[in-house]
Enzyme design. Structure first.
Site, PDB file in Angstrom:
ATOM      1  N   GLU A  60       2.044  -4.300  -1.177  1.00 31.27           N
ATOM      2  CA  GLU A  60       1.995  -4.935  -2.490  1.00 31.27           C
ATOM      3  C   GLU A  60       3.046  -4.412  -3.468  1.00 31.27           C
ATOM      4  O   GLU A  60       3.200  -4.952  -4.564  1.00 31.27           O
ATOM      5  CB  GLU A  60       0.599  -4.776  -3.099  1.00 31.27           C
ATOM      6  CG  GLU A  60      -0.479  -5.549  -2.367  1.00 31.27           C
ATOM      7  CD  GLU A  60      -0.973  -4.906  -1.075  1.00 31.27           C
ATOM      8  OE1 GLU A  60      -1.516  -5.630  -0.229  1.00 31.27           O
ATOM      9  OE2 GLU A  60      -0.800  -3.678  -0.901  1.00 31.27           O
ATOM     10  N   HIS A  89       1.446  -2.856  13.040  1.00 27.78           N
ATOM     11  CA  HIS A  89       1.223  -2.921  11.589  1.00 27.78           C
ATOM     12  C   HIS A  89       2.231  -2.051  10.827  1.00 27.78           C
ATOM     13  O   HIS A  89       2.751  -2.460   9.788  1.00 27.78           O
ATOM     14  CB  HIS A  89      -0.211  -2.472  11.278  1.00 27.78           C
ATOM     15  CG  HIS A  89      -0.562  -2.465   9.830  1.00 27.78           C
ATOM     16  ND1 HIS A  89      -0.852  -3.625   9.135  1.00 27.78           N
ATOM     17  CD2 HIS A  89      -0.671  -1.457   8.934  1.00 27.78           C
ATOM     18  CE1 HIS A  89      -1.122  -3.323   7.880  1.00 27.78           C
ATOM     19  NE2 HIS A  89      -1.022  -2.010   7.732  1.00 27.78           N
TER      20      HIS A  89
END
Length: 162
Positions: A60, A89
């Site tokens: 983010e 990931h």
């Protein structure tokens, strides 16, 4: 050690810069160290009232850094940590954060301090977090780099070479 060859920089007066720090929330101990390092750098460089914004994770960071850059901050420092696990990931988040923060810098022509730790282990992250016993202080380094770059951008925009 990744800190080998780092330049020696003396703090300069940056009291006239608007500075924002955007920091991820995962890995609390590491993030506390990175934020403390950023605060020390802001103090050393005489930054008045830097804004600190927290986000859920490293992924983010770019979108919030972009929003802060669009608000006219002279420097945006992005702090986060991603620790390798057993899935892809790690690569996805690291690539997204790196590419996104680079876009913010170029698209907004703003100094972006890259304080995202990409480590294989938590021990490596702790060793770079600027905590007591750490060998490096990446929060301080990223903030210093952003502040010095923001000063350089100001000079360039006024017509000086550097």
């Amino acid at each position: 050690m990744s800190g080998a060859g780092a330049p020696t920089q003396q703090p300069v007066d940056c009291h006239d810069l608007r500075v924002a720090v955007v920091a991820a929330s995962w890995h609390t101990q590491v993030m506390d160290g990175l934020l403390a390092g950023a605060a020390r750098a802001c103090d050393d460089y005489q930054v008045e009232a830097p804004v600190v914004v927290r986000v859920p994770g490293t992924f983010e960071l770019p979108v919030v850094a972009g929003a802060l850059a669009a608000q006219g901050y002279d420097a945006v420092v992005a702090l986060g940590v991603v620790i390798r696990g057993g899935t892809p990931h790690f690569e996805y988040v690291c690539n997204a954060a790196t590419d996104g923060l680079g876009r913010v810098a170029l698209d907004h022509q703003v100094a972006v301090g890259f304080g995202v730790l990409t480590c294989d282990t938590e021990e490596q992250a702790l060793d770079r977090a600027g905590l007591e016993g750490s060998h490096e202080d990446k929060g301080y380094e990223a903030t210093s780099a952003a502040l010095l770059t923001a000063q350089t951008l100001k000079r360039v925009r006024r017509g000086y070479e550097a």
